[in-house]
Write a protein that holds these residues in place. Structure first.
Motif, short mmCIF file in Angstrom:
data_model
loop_
_atom_site.label_atom_id
_atom_site.label_comp_id
_atom_site.label_asym_id
_atom_site.label_seq_id
_atom_site.Cartn_x
_atom_site.Cartn_y
_atom_site.Cartn_z
N PHE A 154 37.85 53.94 39.38
CA PHE A 154 38.55 52.71 39.76
C PHE A 154 39.18 52.02 38.56
CE2 PHE A 154 35.51 53.60 43.06
CZ PHE A 154 36.20 53.30 44.22
N ASP A 155 40.47 51.72 38.68
CA ASP A 155 41.15 51.00 37.61
C ASP A 155 40.84 49.51 37.68
OD1 ASP A 155 42.51 53.10 36.33
OD2 ASP A 155 43.95 53.17 37.98
N THR A 156 40.40 49.09 38.84
CA THR A 156 40.20 47.67 39.06
C THR A 156 38.80 47.41 39.58
OG1 THR A 156 42.46 47.72 39.91
CG2 THR A 156 41.29 45.65 40.12
N GLU A 157 38.16 46.38 39.03
CA GLU A 157 36.85 46.01 39.55
C GLU A 157 36.78 44.49 39.72
OE1 GLU A 157 33.49 47.75 37.56
OE2 GLU A 157 32.05 46.47 38.61
N ALA A 158 36.35 44.08 40.89
CA ALA A 158 36.11 42.66 41.13
C ALA A 158 34.60 42.47 41.08
CB ALA A 158 36.67 42.26 42.49
N ARG A 159 34.12 41.78 40.05
CA ARG A 159 32.67 41.56 39.96
C ARG A 159 32.34 40.20 40.58
NH1 ARG A 159 30.49 44.43 34.39
NH2 ARG A 159 31.75 46.32 34.68
N VAL A 160 31.39 40.24 41.48
CA VAL A 160 31.02 39.02 42.18
C VAL A 160 29.66 38.57 41.66
CG1 VAL A 160 30.80 37.95 44.45
CG2 VAL A 160 32.07 40.10 44.21
N SER B 216 43.21 50.70 44.33
CA SER B 216 41.87 50.70 44.92
C SER B 216 40.96 49.95 43.97
CB SER B 216 41.35 52.12 45.10
OG SER B 216 41.87 52.66 46.30
N ALA B 217 40.25 48.96 44.51
CA ALA B 217 39.38 48.15 43.67
C ALA B 217 37.94 48.24 44.15
CB ALA B 217 39.84 46.69 43.70
N LEU B 218 37.06 48.25 43.16
CA LEU B 218 35.63 48.22 43.44
C LEU B 218 35.23 46.74 43.52
CD1 LEU B 218 33.52 50.51 43.58
CD2 LEU B 218 33.09 50.14 41.15
N VAL B 219 34.48 46.38 44.53
CA VAL B 219 33.96 45.01 44.64
C VAL B 219 32.46 45.12 44.41
CG1 VAL B 219 33.70 42.98 46.12
CG2 VAL B 219 35.77 44.40 46.30
N VAL C 143 34.23 35.37 41.63
CA VAL C 143 34.78 36.71 41.51
C VAL C 143 35.57 36.81 40.21
CG1 VAL C 143 36.31 38.42 42.57
CG2 VAL C 143 35.00 36.86 44.02
N SER C 144 35.23 37.77 39.35
CA SER C 144 36.05 37.96 38.16
C SER C 144 36.62 39.40 38.16
CB SER C 144 35.24 37.69 36.89
OG SER C 144 34.08 38.48 36.88
N LEU C 145 37.91 39.48 37.92
CA LEU C 145 38.60 40.76 37.97
C LEU C 145 38.70 41.35 36.59
CD1 LEU C 145 40.30 42.05 40.49
CD2 LEU C 145 39.37 39.76 40.81
N ALA D 31 28.59 40.65 47.51
CA ALA D 31 29.69 41.62 47.57
C ALA D 31 30.25 41.68 49.00
CB ALA D 31 29.21 43.00 47.12
N ARG D 32 29.35 41.65 49.98
CA ARG D 32 29.78 41.70 51.38
C ARG D 32 30.63 40.47 51.73
NH1 ARG D 32 28.04 39.77 56.34
NH2 ARG D 32 28.34 41.19 58.13
N THR D 33 30.17 39.31 51.28
CA THR D 33 30.91 38.07 51.55
C THR D 33 32.31 38.14 50.94
OG1 THR D 33 28.85 36.82 51.58
CG2 THR D 33 30.88 35.55 51.26
N ALA D 34 32.37 38.52 49.66
CA ALA D 34 33.66 38.60 48.96
C ALA D 34 34.56 39.64 49.62
CB ALA D 34 33.44 38.95 47.49
N PHE D 35 33.95 40.75 50.04
CA PHE D 35 34.68 41.83 50.70
C PHE D 35 35.36 41.32 51.97
CE2 PHE D 35 34.43 45.08 54.10
CZ PHE D 35 35.16 46.13 53.54
#
Lengths: 204, 200
Positions: B181-187, B17-20, B192-194, B27-31
């Protein structure tokens, strides 16, 4: 409730047919502290806030299972209730405030599984509550103290390790969670949020 | 198996599960880019929308890929919708946005629906957005909800993507939610950087 301590969970069995009552108690007494009641009056006396799980026969003389349940819900403490019923109930009974139900005849395995499930739910509820409080604490420190000060702090280090170990305990505990259990837990979290503060919560 | 996500240039491990996170629009666009990647791969998709109506969800995905109605299911958590079929897509509505039990139940039913259709082998689940949930429900309840919800995705080997707009909340709340969350995608600025784990 006492699931975080070494005391065994307390189960109250309410069943008016004495042979069934004895049988249920026999199945559970190895693992739990079991109280039993064959009448509404006896149930009333045996119930207090140390009870973790109630096994409740739907048809109890002098009253009904749902009336008894409503009475328990009005009292302090947060027990979970499994209703034992002669007929397959509608899904609606869950909304009546029961946490689970079993249809007669009940086998030893079904009964012990049901009780274990509710005890497990209780543990998960307590662990996620605790994790939230630790995560919030860490978050407060992160926003109020400079990063290098935190790196040097043994206390912060302990907090981080405690969060990680609790997270991994919860993940292990929920490794095989199914959709039904997910919904039951979320329902429980919401009910808890809507209840007046339980003085026992923070101590767990 | 894994969840290829070309728009983030990564492949997510099963059960991740990743947080965007980012401003609401980015965020909506990347999502939606990442959700559309799933449809593109032949996966099934469940979108839980707290702001977008089903029509808007379908339009956002339709702009990016071909939508196969059989492989898409929507949970309308705007509090304004109703159960039904929109443009061929099955919709389950939640009575109000902060009703997390209703949301969980609607999600469970949609997952069951995809299983019954035989397309639930790989399901990409998106929730847009955690920020709205935080406005409608207590942070502790949202936190605990997210924990069991992401655990359910983990137990079924699904992929979860959850948008969050950090600027809308105080930093303490954001950091608390991040714990899960173990994973985060920052936009940021369309990039996007993970960070974290659960992808390669």
């Amino acid at each position: 409730m006492n699931q975080m301590s070494d005391e065994p969970p307390v189960v109250l069995v309410i069943e008016d047919e004495q042979p069934l009552l004895d049988m249920y108690v026999g199945w559970l007494e190895d693992r739990y502290e079991v109280r039993s009641a064959a009448t509404a009056t006896a149930a009333d006396e045996a119930f207090d806030e140390s009870v973790d799980v109630v096994l409740l026969d739907r048809e109890i003389p002098e009253t009904s299972g749902s009336e008894l349940l409503a009475e328990f819900r009005d009292r302090p403490g947060r027990c979970r209730v499994t209703m034992v019923t002669g007929v397959e109930p509608d899904f609606d009974i869950i909304d009546m405030g029961f946490d689970d139900y079993l249809t007669k005849p009940v086998t030893s395995e079904q009964l012990t599984d049901a009780v274990a499930r509710l005890v497990h739910r209780d543990e998960v509820a307590a662990m996620t509550r605790r994790l939230f409080s630790l995560a919030r604490k860490r978050s407060v420190l992160q926003t109020s103290k400079p990063a290098d000060e935190l790196t040097d702090s043994d206390e912060f280090d302990r907090l981080e390790r405690e969060i990680e170990s609790l997270r991994s305990d919860i993940n292990e505990s929920l490794e095989r969670i199914d959709s039904g259990e997910m919904v039951s837990l979320v329902r429980e979290f919401e009910a808890e949020a809507n209840r007046p503060a339980d003085p026992g919560c923070e101590a767990r | 198996m894994s969840y290829d996500t070309p728009s983030f240039d990564v492949s997510f491990a099963d059960g991740t599960s990743a947080l965007v996170s980012g401003d609401a629009k980015s965020a909506r666009t990347a999502f939606y880019d990442a959700i559309a990647d799933g449809l593109e791969n032949g996966e099934a998709v469940i979108v839980v929308g707290t702001n977008d109506s089903p029509t808007q969800v379908i339009a956002a995905l339709g702009d990016r890929t071909t939508v196969d109605e059989e492989r898409l299911a929507i949970v309308d958590a705007t509090g304004e919708g109703e159960d039904g079929v929109v443009d061929g897509v099955t919709v389950r509505a939640v009575g109000s946005t902060g009703d997390l039990t209703g949301l969980s139940l609607a999600f469970a039913k949609q997952l069951q629906l995809l299983e019954d259709r035989g397309v639930a082998d790989r399901v990409r689940v998106g929730l847009d957005t955690v920020s709205t949930l935080l406005m409608y429900a207590e942070v502790q309840t949202v936190f605990r909800f997210l924990h069991v919800f992401t655990s359910r995705l983990g137990s079924a080997d699904l992929l979860g993507l959850f948008t969050l707009t950090p600027d809308m909340h105080d930093e303490k709340q954001v950091n608390t939610v991040r714990t899960l969350f173990d994973t985060e995608a920052r936009v940021e600025g369309g990039r996007v950087s993970l960070r974290g784990s659960g992808y390669e």
